[in-house]
Design a protein around this motif. Structure first.
Motif, PDB file in Angstrom:
ATOM      1  N   THR A  74       0.567  -1.050   0.065  1.00 43.57           N
ATOM      2  CA  THR A  74      -0.069  -0.226  -0.353  1.00 43.57           C
ATOM      3  C   THR A  74       0.659   0.990   0.027  1.00 43.57           C
ATOM      4  O   THR A  74       0.830   1.878  -0.687  1.00 43.57           O
ATOM      5  N   ASP A  75       1.970   1.097   1.091  1.00 46.03           N
ATOM      6  CA  ASP A  75       2.695   2.331   0.805  1.00 46.03           C
ATOM      7  C   ASP A  75       3.304   2.812  -0.095  1.00 46.03           C
ATOM      8  O   ASP A  75       3.620   3.395  -1.055  1.00 46.03           O
ATOM      9  N   ALA A  76       3.963   1.352  -0.925  1.00 45.74           N
ATOM     10  CA  ALA A  76       5.165   1.780  -1.758  1.00 45.74           C
ATOM     11  C   ALA A  76       4.498   1.724  -2.897  1.00 45.74           C
ATOM     12  O   ALA A  76       4.694   2.178  -4.788  1.00 45.74           O
ATOM     13  N   ASN A  77       2.780   1.827  -3.737  1.00 43.00           N
ATOM     14  CA  ASN A  77       1.904   1.345  -4.708  1.00 43.00           C
ATOM     15  C   ASN A  77       2.580   0.547  -5.462  1.00 43.00           C
ATOM     16  O   ASN A  77       3.112   0.217  -6.582  1.00 43.00           O
ATOM     17  N   MET A  78       2.888  -0.963  -4.834  1.00 42.35           N
ATOM     18  CA  MET A  78       4.465  -1.774  -5.537  1.00 42.35           C
ATOM     19  C   MET A  78       3.153  -2.373  -6.616  1.00 42.35           C
ATOM     20  O   MET A  78       3.777  -2.301  -7.372  1.00 42.35           O
ATOM     21  N   GLY A  79       1.395  -1.686  -6.756  1.00 47.03           N
ATOM     22  CA  GLY A  79       1.763  -2.904  -8.049  1.00 47.03           C
ATOM     23  C   GLY A  79       1.239  -1.725  -9.064  1.00 47.03           C
ATOM     24  O   GLY A  79       1.401  -2.688 -10.271  1.00 47.03           O
ATOM     25  N   VAL A 238      12.874   2.535  -7.736  1.00 44.10           N
ATOM     26  CA  VAL A 238      12.255   3.842  -6.680  1.00 44.10           C
ATOM     27  C   VAL A 238      11.164   3.651  -5.600  1.00 44.10           C
ATOM     28  O   VAL A 238      11.544   4.965  -4.891  1.00 44.10           O
ATOM     29  N   ALA A 239      10.235   2.709  -5.899  1.00 44.88           N
ATOM     30  CA  ALA A 239       8.554   2.636  -5.522  1.00 44.88           C
ATOM     31  C   ALA A 239       9.489   2.451  -3.862  1.00 44.88           C
ATOM     32  O   ALA A 239       8.797   2.868  -2.515  1.00 44.88           O
ATOM     33  N   LEU A 240      10.888   1.313  -4.677  1.00 43.22           N
ATOM     34  CA  LEU A 240      10.996   1.132  -2.618  1.00 43.22           C
ATOM     35  C   LEU A 240      11.444   2.081  -1.222  1.00 43.22           C
ATOM     36  O   LEU A 240      12.173   2.197  -0.603  1.00 43.22           O
ATOM     37  N   THR A 241      11.815   3.116  -2.433  1.00 45.87           N
ATOM     38  CA  THR A 241      12.718   4.596  -1.832  1.00 45.87           C
ATOM     39  C   THR A 241      11.453   4.934  -0.909  1.00 45.87           C
ATOM     40  O   THR A 241      12.448   5.810  -0.246  1.00 45.87           O
ATOM     41  N   GLY A 242      10.628   4.990  -1.108  1.00 43.72           N
ATOM     42  CA  GLY A 242       9.806   4.966  -0.552  1.00 43.72           C
ATOM     43  C   GLY A 242       9.989   5.077   1.302  1.00 43.72           C
ATOM     44  O   GLY A 242       9.113   5.873   2.410  1.00 43.72           O
ATOM     45  N   LEU A 243       9.572   3.206   0.628  1.00 45.42           N
ATOM     46  CA  LEU A 243       9.790   3.048   2.962  1.00 45.42           C
ATOM     47  C   LEU A 243      10.495   3.496   3.540  1.00 45.42           C
ATOM     48  O   LEU A 243      10.354   3.076   4.609  1.00 45.42           O
ATOM     49  N   ILE A 254      10.579  -2.698   5.380  1.00 45.24           N
ATOM     50  CA  ILE A 254      11.253  -2.501   3.765  1.00 45.24           C
ATOM     51  C   ILE A 254      11.120  -3.887   3.641  1.00 45.24           C
ATOM     52  O   ILE A 254      12.301  -3.678   2.468  1.00 45.24           O
ATOM     53  N   MET A 255      11.967  -4.489   4.232  1.00 40.52           N
ATOM     54  CA  MET A 255      12.645  -5.954   3.994  1.00 40.52           C
ATOM     55  C   MET A 255      11.324  -6.815   2.906  1.00 40.52           C
ATOM     56  O   MET A 255      10.876  -7.088   1.826  1.00 40.52           O
ATOM     57  N   ALA A 256      10.310  -6.387   3.581  1.00 40.30           N
ATOM     58  CA  ALA A 256       8.687  -6.908   2.787  1.00 40.30           C
ATOM     59  C   ALA A 256       8.567  -6.215   1.362  1.00 40.30           C
ATOM     60  O   ALA A 256       8.237  -7.162   0.718  1.00 40.30           O
ATOM     61  N   GLY A 257       9.457  -4.677   1.454  1.00 44.18           N
ATOM     62  CA  GLY A 257       8.776  -4.272  -0.310  1.00 44.18           C
ATOM     63  C   GLY A 257      10.150  -4.858  -0.754  1.00 44.18           C
ATOM     64  O   GLY A 257       9.629  -5.522  -2.367  1.00 44.18           O
ATOM     65  N   ALA A 258      10.687  -5.125  -1.036  1.00 47.14           N
ATOM     66  CA  ALA A 258      12.054  -6.102  -1.006  1.00 47.14           C
ATOM     67  C   ALA A 258      12.491  -7.229  -1.673  1.00 47.14           C
ATOM     68  O   ALA A 258      12.400  -7.789  -2.981  1.00 47.14           O
ATOM     69  N   LEU A 259      11.330  -7.862  -0.957  1.00 46.48           N
ATOM     70  CA  LEU A 259      10.881  -9.243  -1.079  1.00 46.48           C
ATOM     71  C   LEU A 259       9.723  -9.190  -1.756  1.00 46.48           C
ATOM     72  O   LEU A 259       9.830  -9.924  -2.824  1.00 46.48           O
ATOM     73  N   LEU A 260       9.020  -8.519  -2.418  1.00 46.94           N
ATOM     74  CA  LEU A 260       7.453  -8.302  -2.945  1.00 46.94           C
ATOM     75  C   LEU A 260       8.699  -8.002  -4.833  1.00 46.94           C
ATOM     76  O   LEU A 260       7.872  -8.210  -5.828  1.00 46.94           O
ATOM     77  N   GLY A 261       9.358  -7.025  -4.736  1.00 44.19           N
ATOM     78  CA  GLY A 261      10.230  -6.634  -5.374  1.00 44.19           C
ATOM     79  C   GLY A 261      11.214  -7.946  -7.025  1.00 44.19           C
ATOM     80  O   GLY A 261      10.843  -7.645  -7.349  1.00 44.19           O
TER      81      GLY A 261
END
Length: 287
Positions: A74-79, A238-243, A254-261
């Motif tokens: 949600t926070d990084a707009n990963m979709g 770029v989206a992960l920098t927002g986390l 941040i680790m969860a976002g890296a895992l999604l990427g």
């Protein structure tokens, strides 16, 4: 009557080689070392930021994995970021493979003036640090009103000097000149020679180059963070920098976002891994 004795078979010929215990130990060690960063990312993503700051750090999974994944999504707009990165990486990989194959074929099999000089210039561009071209490149995309648009990331990387050199080296050995001449004698045009002769012969190398380029474009951070913004058309990096922004960044998110990427690359390798490895091995045999 003349009798011929069959040639002696070398000892061990035709037998399947087996590794010893040391070989298996080394393979296991390298496998564990390769998987450790990914496993640690998943472990950290399943914990809280406070638990990660403790000593010793956790070495097993916690119960906050799906919660942290939802927050990061949600926070990084990963979709949107995953969709943009797929478009960018796919376009860059397709363009690099196409143009590199055409240029590599020209440098490998065609005759024209200053061929060696032009090839030397192409290889020489690999020695130039990409940081030197950031300012004029950004001025160009700003003049074209491409700032914060995906084409600003796609078009500058559609051609790779490494790709041209890689395909040139492969086609020099894998594509016989006689095959091209036979196609010419049969009346094939240049486009037909490329489509029916060059592309089939270059398919293994094209698969390897596509994989390497796709992964490189997916993980690219330097130029996308300059050309794109988090709230416009961000890629995953770029989206992960927002986390990581804020007074106290949440390391577990941040680790969860890296895992999604990372997951899309792992899924793609699981699905196409056999074809990728087969292309690498076939290219190694032909080369």
């Amino acid at each position: 009557m003349l009798t011929t004795t069959p040639p002696k078979r070398r000892k061990g010929a035709g037998r399947q080689l087996h590794g010893d215990r040391i070989t298996y130990a080394v393979l296991v060690l390298f496998t564990v070392g390769s998987l450790f960063p990914l496993v640690w990312t998943a472990v950290a993503a399943s914990r809280t930021s406070g638990r990660l700051a403790q000593t010793p750090p956790p070495f097993w999974f916690g119960g906050n994995l799906f919660k942290n994944l939802q927050i990061a999504w949600t926070d990084a707009n990963m979709g949107t970021a995953l969709l943009n990165t797929t478009v960018v990486a796919g376009s860059v990989a397709a363009g690099t493979v196409l143009f590199s194959t055409l240029a590599g074929f020209a440098f490998a099999k065609l005759r024209f003036r200053f061929k060696n000089l032009l090839l030397l210039l192409v290889i020489g561009t690999m020695m130039v640090p990409p940081q030197l071209g950031v300012v004029p490149l950004y001025m160009l995309i700003a003049e074209l009103s491409w700032t914060d648009r995906l084409q600003s990331v796609i078009l500058p990387t559609l051609v790779s000097a490494f790709g041209v050199f890689f395909m040139r080296q492969y086609l020099s050995e894998a594509l016989p000149t006689e095959l091209i001449e036979a196609a010419r004698v049969d009346g094939a045009s240049s486009s037909r020679v490329i489509w029916h002769v060059v592309f089939p012969a270059a398919r293994p190398a094209m698969a390897v180059l596509a994989m390497l380029t796709f992964v490189m474009a997916w993980n690219d951070f330097f130029w996308p963070i300059i050309a794109l913004t988090q709230h416009g058309s961000p890629t995953v990096q770029v989206a992960l920098t927002g986390l990581g922004r804020g007074y106290i960044p949440d390391q577990s998110v941040i680790m969860a976002g890296a895992l999604l990427g990372t997951l899309p690359l792992l899924i793609a390798f699981v699905i196409f891994g056999k074809q990728i490895v087969g292309g690498i091995m076939q290219g190694a045999v032909k080369g």
